[in-house]
Design a protein around this motif. Structure first.
Motif, PDB file in Angstrom:
ATOM      1  N   UNK A  18       0.843  -1.192   0.000  1.00  0.00           N
ATOM      2  CA  UNK A  18       0.000   0.000   0.000  1.00  0.00           C
ATOM      3  C   UNK A  18       0.885   1.251   0.000  1.00  0.00           C
ATOM      4  N   UNK A  19       0.297   2.362  -0.415  1.00  0.00           N
ATOM      5  CA  UNK A  19       1.000   3.640  -0.473  1.00  0.00           C
ATOM      6  C   UNK A  19       0.540   4.531   0.662  1.00  0.00           C
ATOM      7  N   UNK A  20       1.488   5.153   1.365  1.00  0.00           N
ATOM      8  CA  UNK A  20       1.164   6.071   2.457  1.00  0.00           C
ATOM      9  C   UNK A  20       0.728   7.402   1.853  1.00  0.00           C
ATOM     10  N   UNK A  21      -0.490   7.833   2.205  1.00  0.00           N
ATOM     11  CA  UNK A  21      -1.008   9.100   1.690  1.00  0.00           C
ATOM     12  C   UNK A  21      -0.607  10.270   2.573  1.00  0.00           C
ATOM     13  N   UNK A  22      -0.847  10.126   3.883  1.00  0.00           N
ATOM     14  CA  UNK A  22      -0.455  11.191   4.809  1.00  0.00           C
ATOM     15  C   UNK A  22      -0.265  10.619   6.196  1.00  0.00           C
ATOM     16  N   UNK A  23       0.475  11.370   7.013  1.00  0.00           N
ATOM     17  CA  UNK A  23       0.743  10.971   8.391  1.00  0.00           C
ATOM     18  C   UNK A  23      -0.015  11.894   9.331  1.00  0.00           C
ATOM     19  N   UNK A  24      -0.614  11.296  10.340  1.00  0.00           N
ATOM     20  CA  UNK A  24      -1.398  12.049  11.317  1.00  0.00           C
ATOM     21  C   UNK A  24      -0.873  11.755  12.714  1.00  0.00           C
ATOM     22  N   UNK A  25      -0.870  12.768  13.575  1.00  0.00           N
ATOM     23  CA  UNK A  25      -0.433  12.586  14.961  1.00  0.00           C
ATOM     24  C   UNK A  25      -1.634  12.680  15.886  1.00  0.00           C
ATOM     25  N   UNK A  26      -1.868  11.635  16.657  1.00  0.00           N
ATOM     26  CA  UNK A  26      -2.924  11.596  17.661  1.00  0.00           C
ATOM     27  C   UNK A  26      -2.299  11.297  19.000  1.00  0.00           C
ATOM     28  N   UNK A  27      -2.497  12.170  19.980  1.00  0.00           N
ATOM     29  CA  UNK A  27      -1.984  11.981  21.338  1.00  0.00           C
ATOM     30  C   UNK A  27      -0.590  11.362  21.318  1.00  0.00           C
ATOM     31  N   UNK A  28      -0.497  10.069  21.640  1.00  0.00           N
ATOM     32  CA  UNK A  28       0.804   9.392  21.687  1.00  0.00           C
ATOM     33  C   UNK A  28       1.056   8.516  20.468  1.00  0.00           C
ATOM     34  N   UNK A  29       0.145   8.498  19.533  1.00  0.00           N
ATOM     35  CA  UNK A  29       0.277   7.593  18.393  1.00  0.00           C
ATOM     36  C   UNK A  29       0.445   8.377  17.096  1.00  0.00           C
ATOM     37  N   UNK A  30       1.161   7.787  16.200  1.00  0.00           N
ATOM     38  CA  UNK A  30       1.328   8.331  14.859  1.00  0.00           C
ATOM     39  C   UNK A  30       0.625   7.377  13.899  1.00  0.00           C
ATOM     40  N   UNK A  31      -0.297   7.896  13.123  1.00  0.00           N
ATOM     41  CA  UNK A  31      -1.138   7.079  12.254  1.00  0.00           C
ATOM     42  C   UNK A  31      -0.875   7.453  10.804  1.00  0.00           C
ATOM     43  N   UNK A  32      -0.879   6.431   9.941  1.00  0.00           N
ATOM     44  CA  UNK A  32      -0.686   6.658   8.513  1.00  0.00           C
ATOM     45  C   UNK A  32      -1.982   6.336   7.784  1.00  0.00           C
ATOM     46  N   UNK A  33      -2.452   7.260   6.988  1.00  0.00           N
ATOM     47  CA  UNK A  33      -3.575   7.020   6.104  1.00  0.00           C
ATOM     48  C   UNK A  33      -2.982   6.424   4.833  1.00  0.00           C
ATOM     49  N   UNK A  45      -3.328   2.769   9.453  1.00  0.00           N
ATOM     50  CA  UNK A  45      -2.542   1.854  10.277  1.00  0.00           C
ATOM     51  C   UNK A  45      -1.647   2.679  11.189  1.00  0.00           C
ATOM     52  N   UNK A  46      -1.073   2.028  12.179  1.00  0.00           N
ATOM     53  CA  UNK A  46      -0.055   2.687  12.987  1.00  0.00           C
ATOM     54  C   UNK A  46       1.155   2.890  12.084  1.00  0.00           C
ATOM     55  N   UNK A  47       1.646   4.100  12.041  1.00  0.00           N
ATOM     56  CA  UNK A  47       2.718   4.443  11.096  1.00  0.00           C
ATOM     57  C   UNK A  47       4.034   3.790  11.495  1.00  0.00           C
ATOM     58  N   UNK A  48       4.702   3.170  10.525  1.00  0.00           N
ATOM     59  CA  UNK A  48       6.032   2.628  10.812  1.00  0.00           C
ATOM     60  C   UNK A  48       7.034   3.766  10.998  1.00  0.00           C
ATOM     61  N   UNK A  49       8.123   3.475  11.685  1.00  0.00           N
ATOM     62  CA  UNK A  49       9.172   4.478  11.851  1.00  0.00           C
ATOM     63  C   UNK A  49       9.740   4.823  10.488  1.00  0.00           C
ATOM     64  N   UNK A  50      10.145   6.038  10.316  1.00  0.00           N
ATOM     65  CA  UNK A  50      10.719   6.558   9.073  1.00  0.00           C
ATOM     66  C   UNK A  50       9.722   6.550   7.916  1.00  0.00           C
ATOM     67  N   UNK A  51       8.436   6.503   8.216  1.00  0.00           N
ATOM     68  CA  UNK A  51       7.413   6.542   7.166  1.00  0.00           C
ATOM     69  C   UNK A  51       7.276   7.960   6.634  1.00  0.00           C
ATOM     70  N   UNK A  52       7.097   8.076   5.322  1.00  0.00           N
ATOM     71  CA  UNK A  52       6.915   9.364   4.669  1.00  0.00           C
ATOM     72  C   UNK A  52       5.761   9.254   3.685  1.00  0.00           C
ATOM     73  N   UNK A  53       5.024  10.334   3.471  1.00  0.00           N
ATOM     74  CA  UNK A  53       3.979  10.298   2.450  1.00  0.00           C
ATOM     75  C   UNK A  53       4.574   9.914   1.089  1.00  0.00           C
ATOM     76  N   UNK A  54       3.886   9.023   0.399  1.00  0.00           N
ATOM     77  CA  UNK A  54       4.376   8.525  -0.876  1.00  0.00           C
ATOM     78  C   UNK A  54       5.172   7.239  -0.749  1.00  0.00           C
ATOM     79  N   UNK A  55       5.544   6.893   0.479  1.00  0.00           N
ATOM     80  CA  UNK A  55       6.291   5.662   0.712  1.00  0.00           C
ATOM     81  C   UNK A  55       5.387   4.430   0.627  1.00  0.00           C
ATOM     82  N   UNK A  56       6.001   3.283   0.580  1.00  0.00           N
ATOM     83  CA  UNK A  56       5.276   2.020   0.480  1.00  0.00           C
ATOM     84  C   UNK A  56       5.338   1.283   1.817  1.00  0.00           C
TER      85      UNK A  56
END
Length: 108
Positions: A18-33, A45-56
């Motif tokens: 899947x392709x990461x569209x955007x990263x969102x920050x919620x309280x203590x969690x980082x979420x990837x759309x 999903x919960x965003x992996x470390x070093x995730x960037x928009x456009x990444x796989x």
């Protein structure tokens, strides 16, 4: 790589890229759309470390349903996600005893 849908059965493990569209920050969690190929609904999903928009990102799950007529496979990724067989990037058959019958409903 496109898989032959007749090879995939219930219980097999498949991976979808899947392709990461955007990263969102919620309280203590980082979420990837993310955008899942041939799946027309939003998914996050919960965003992996070093995730960037456009990444796989690779999502791995178990096959719960196979629709040979329409070329669709349902994969359990927390929730059931139905995708086209062409969206599968890796496939590992489940180890099972062979009893001569496939794990699919077939018309009588």
């Amino acid at each position: 790589m496109a898989w032959d849908i007749s090879d995939i059965t219930i219980g097999d493990e498949v991976t979808i890229t899947a392709t990461i569209l955007k990263l969102l920050d919620y309280d203590d969690a980082r979420v990837a759309s993310i955008s899942i190929p041939s799946y027309g609904f939003p998914y996050s999903i919960r965003a992996p470390k070093k995730a960037k928009p456009g990444g796989q990102v690779e999502l791995t799950g178990e096959v719960t349903r196979v629709d040979e007529d329409n070329g669709l496979v349902t994969v359990k990724l927390g929730i059931p996600v139905t995708v086209d067989v062409s969206a599968i990037t890796r496939w590992t058959p489940a180890v099972r005893e062979h009893r001569g019958k496939p794990l699919r409903d077939t018309p009588d």
